[in-house]
Design a protein around this motif. Structure first.
Motif, PDB file in Angstrom:
ATOM      1  N   PHE B 297     -18.891-110.774  35.156  1.00 43.40           N
ATOM      2  CA  PHE B 297     -18.203-109.574  35.616  1.00 43.40           C
ATOM      3  C   PHE B 297     -16.699-109.677  35.436  1.00 43.40           C
ATOM      4  CE2 PHE B 297     -22.206-109.015  37.919  1.00 43.40           C
ATOM      5  CZ  PHE B 297     -22.537-107.816  37.353  1.00 43.40           C
ATOM      6  N   THR B 298     -16.157-110.906  35.513  1.00 41.39           N
ATOM      7  CA  THR B 298     -14.716-111.040  35.285  1.00 41.39           C
ATOM      8  C   THR B 298     -14.389-110.698  33.833  1.00 41.39           C
ATOM      9  OG1 THR B 298     -14.812-112.825  36.885  1.00 41.39           O
ATOM     10  CG2 THR B 298     -12.776-112.566  35.686  1.00 41.39           C
ATOM     11  N   LEU B 301     -14.512-107.025  33.457  1.00 45.51           N
ATOM     12  CA  LEU B 301     -13.342-106.407  34.078  1.00 45.51           C
ATOM     13  C   LEU B 301     -12.153-106.475  33.129  1.00 45.51           C
ATOM     14  CD1 LEU B 301     -13.016-105.266  36.933  1.00 45.51           C
ATOM     15  CD2 LEU B 301     -11.865-107.347  37.552  1.00 45.51           C
ATOM     16  N   LEU B 304     -12.590-104.050  30.213  1.00 43.44           N
ATOM     17  CA  LEU B 304     -12.335-102.663  30.587  1.00 43.44           C
ATOM     18  C   LEU B 304     -10.863-102.422  30.883  1.00 43.44           C
ATOM     19  CD1 LEU B 304     -15.228-101.320  32.764  1.00 43.44           C
ATOM     20  CD2 LEU B 304     -14.577-100.752  30.458  1.00 43.44           C
ATOM     21  N   THR B 305     -10.147-103.458  31.315  1.00 36.62           N
ATOM     22  CA  THR B 305      -8.723-103.257  31.565  1.00 36.62           C
ATOM     23  C   THR B 305      -7.977-103.118  30.248  1.00 36.62           C
ATOM     24  OG1 THR B 305      -9.068-104.730  33.428  1.00 36.62           O
ATOM     25  CG2 THR B 305      -6.819-104.125  32.943  1.00 36.62           C
ATOM     26  N   ILE B 306      -8.442-103.875  29.234  1.00 34.43           N
ATOM     27  CA  ILE B 306      -7.772-103.792  27.935  1.00 34.43           C
ATOM     28  C   ILE B 306      -8.175-102.515  27.207  1.00 34.43           C
ATOM     29  CG2 ILE B 306      -7.468-104.925  25.706  1.00 34.43           C
ATOM     30  CD1 ILE B 306      -8.156-107.555  27.193  1.00 34.43           C
ATOM     31  N   PRO B 308      -9.938 -99.254  28.195  1.00 33.28           N
ATOM     32  CA  PRO B 308     -10.483 -98.541  29.360  1.00 33.28           C
ATOM     33  C   PRO B 308     -11.720 -97.693  29.060  1.00 33.28           C
ATOM     34  CG  PRO B 308      -8.126 -98.281  29.224  1.00 33.28           C
ATOM     35  CD  PRO B 308      -8.549 -98.909  27.953  1.00 33.28           C
TER      36      PRO B 308
END
Lengths: 347, 320
Positions: B297-298, B301, B304-306, B308
């Motif tokens: 999951f990290t 995450l 998705l932050t890079i 979106p």
């Protein structure tokens, strides 16, 4: 002068509930139900800030609750109780009574810091992608706790019962219920006043149209950070209260997606963006769970069915985005809103 | 990690990723058409596995005799009938849920999020209906094909593993062809592009939505039977975790994109298998298998932050 009916009513409720529990008129079972109602109200109202007022879809609220539960639970056990891991109490046990709310607040602050994990990606991400981030944070929190052997790992963390017993030994009162009641009122007031403030208007502007809000000089980043931290912090507060429940233990298995789903259901059942709706649905849902308890496993067949039917009958939740005072305008006088609207008119 | 061990883990990862990918396809197709996260989909996977279990047990009861083991052709026939039967029935369940729970809400113009909550409720309903009717005991999925173990250059794999991976890739290719080159696929893409104009062009929007639910649920049923054949254990809550993770892989790939579901599913499978695999290497013992979810999951995450909108997702332009 504002009318004092509502504060008086709250005071009366406080006296009835706390007095009743103190004297033993309300039995342990109903005390537990009241405790869960209070905690659920805090959770629902706080999630409503994100899912209702801001129009985002956060489905990991239980993760923040877990952070608050573990941080404040560990803190109170470390400070005020004999424990295998943390040794003898660090502070005199008598200090537990005034310092207990501080431990809750520390838990809430920790949860709101974890909330930054969601708030910062939310600058660029919206909607379903943000939903996934909240979901991932929920899993990460749960998984991280499971991997910390010091605090019990997957087996859970115990010892809060000793703290509560120590507090009761010093001065016998239903401390947990008292603080839950106070925290519940505080949470409702905080969200209500937040939404009435300029920041709250900004939150609603983000829901309606983020780009337009930005153009109208709403600082969307600042508002998102504040809203997420506030919401997650209140979830942490609820978690801290939950950690001290009479069962005396918390384990990561409690704070799964299922718990998050339960909170979401209460929000949408009450209506997105309605505080009174949230309160009504939190009370109703908690009571429904208790009433249907004799059904056993079958309970979880009946409840979803009821909710699905309810959605079909009222697709906006119980109150939609209105408040109780909008549905029954006569309540306005009771809640003391008259002077406020007068003040607005005179501006 | 030597090459053959690496290949071994790679195969495991491909198999594990195939389940995610097959389920993620259902999420992504429904999302592409309706913009609805059908959270009941993980439980549709469970329904598919159980329907398959009952069909297979029933057919085995008819075909088998005590004297001789089943001939190969008979067990293959049973497998195919089980897959087809389960796909049809589960597709019916999926479209039935759409009819009863989602469509009335849609027609009243309820907020999208209420649909999502309804889907969550339907999921819980399916789980606990199963639990209260069939009881809490796990079911053993019958062995439809004889497991054979092949070893090539130090890498051993079973025929089921190959079947799972092969079927998953085949299905994805077929699906991509359907969506790109048939009329119904064109209608699906059109609906996701513009929900107002498409019905005006004479496209039967409700029929297309039903077709989407049938296809998605049938794929989940396929995944369920493959899961049963590979692991042989069915439980009422088998769909929860795998469903959420498949949803996550659909989003990471870029929800609404079929290639995205595939890549996301395989990616999540790789991460999960290799976290466990790394923990067995000297020097990495601290990385116990309980870190699997945490690492997976990290990583998601961070992705998705890079990006979106996921790997294949295209950012929607907002008009101001």
């Amino acid at each position: 002068m504002r009318k004092l009916y509502l504060p008086l009513l709250i005071l009366l409720l406080f006296v009835i509930i706390i007095g009743g529990s103190w004297l033993g008129i309300i039995n342990d079972y109903w005390q537990l139900v009241l405790l869960f109602i209070g905690i659920n109200i805090i959770l629902t109202v706080s999630l409503n800030l994100i899912n209702g007022y801001m129009g985002e879809f956060s489905c990991g609220h239980a993760g923040f609750m877990a952070v608050g539960a573990y941080v404040s639970g560990i803190l109170t056990v470390w400070l005020f109780a004999e424990d295998k891991v943390f040794g003898p109490p660090v502070l005199p046990v008598a200090w537990a009574i005034p310092l207990f709310p501080l431990a809750l607040i520390v838990g809430a602050i920790a949860a709101s810091l974890v909330g930054l994990l969601v708030a910062i990606p939310s600058f660029r991400t919206r909607g379903d992608y943000l939903a996934i981030i909240t979901l991932a944070v929920n899993y990460i929190v749960k998984s991280a706790i499971e991997n910390m052997e010091v605090i019990g790992g997957p087996r859970g963390f115990v010892g809060m019962k000793r703290v509560m017993n120590n507090m009761a030994d010093v001065f016998d009162a239903p401390w947990l219920l008292i603080w839950t009641f106070i925290a519940m009122i505080a949470a409702v007031l905080i969200i209500r006043n937040f939404m009435a403030s300029t920041l709250g208007k900004g939150v609603e502007a983000i829901r309606e149209d983020e780009v337009a809000a930005e153009l109208m000089s709403v600082n969307t980043r600042r508002i998102k950070v504040i809203a997420f931290m506030l919401s997650c912090g209140l979830a942490g507060l609820a978690g801290g209260l939950f950690a001290h429940w009479p069962g005396g233990y918390i384990n990561p298995g409690t704070f799964t997606i299922l718990k998050s789903t339960e909170i979401m259901v209460m929000v949408y059942l009450g209506g997105m963006g309605s505080i009174s709706g949230s309160i009504i649905s939190a009370i109703g849902f908690t009571l429904l769970l208790e009433i249907l308890r004799p059904l056993g496993v079958f309970k979880w067949v009946v409840i979803p069915l009821l909710l699905v039917v309810m959605m079909l009958v009222r697709p906006t939740g119980i109150l939609g985005n209105r408040e109780l005072t909008d549905v029954f305008p006569k309540l306005r006088a009771f809640f003391g809103y008259e002077e406020e609207s007068y003040a607005l008119a005179s501006d | 990690m030597t090459l053959d061990i690496f290949l071994q883990h790679l195969l495991n990862a491909l198999q594990w990723g195939s389940f995610y990918a097959l389920i993620a396809l259902g999420y992504t197709m429904v999302y592409g058409v309706l913009l609805l996260i059908n959270f009941a989909h993980g439980d549709i996977f469970m329904v598919g596995a159980y329907v398959g279990f009952f069909i297979a047990t029933f057919l085995l009861g008819i075909f088998s005799n005590a004297a001789a083991p089943l001939p190969t052709w008979a067990s293959l026939l049973i497998l195919i009938l089980t897959i087809l039967g389960s796909m049809v029935i589960t597709g019916g369940v999926g479209v039935g849920i759409e009819r009863v729970a989602y469509r009335p809400l849609r027609e009243r113009g309820a907020s999208r999020l209420y649909l999502v909550i309804t889907a969550l409720m339907i999921g819980i309903l399916l789980e606990y209906l199963n639990l209260s009717i069939l009881g809490a005991a796990d079911r053993g999925f019958p062995e439809l094909i004889q497991t054979k173990i092949y070893t090539v250059g130090g890498v051993s794999f079973t025929n089921i593993k190959l079947l799972v991976i092969g079927l998953a890739i085949l299905v994805m290719v077929i699906l991509e062809l359907i969506v790109r080159h048939t009329k119904i696929g064109m209608a699906m893409r059109a609906i996701s592009y513009d929900k107002v104009a498409v019905p005006l062009m004479g496209v039967p929007i409700n029929a297309i939505i039903s077709a989407t639910f049938v296809i998605g649920s049938a794929l989940a049923a396929l995944a369920g039977i493959m899961y049963g054949s590979a692991y042989h254990v069915l439980s009422f809550d088998m769909g929860i975790l795998i469903g959420w993770k498949a949803f996550i892989s659909a989003v990471v790939g870029g929800i609404g994109e079929i290639r995205g579901a595939m890549v996301g599913g395989f990616l999540l499978g790789f991460i999960e298998v290799f976290v466990v695999a790394l923990g067995q290497i000297p020097g990495f013992e601290w990385l116990s298998s309980t870190y699997r979810d945490l690492v997976a999951f990290t990583v998601l995450l961070v992705i998705l932050t890079i990006r979106p909108t996921g790997i294949f997702g295209v950012a929607r332009r907002q008009k101001v």
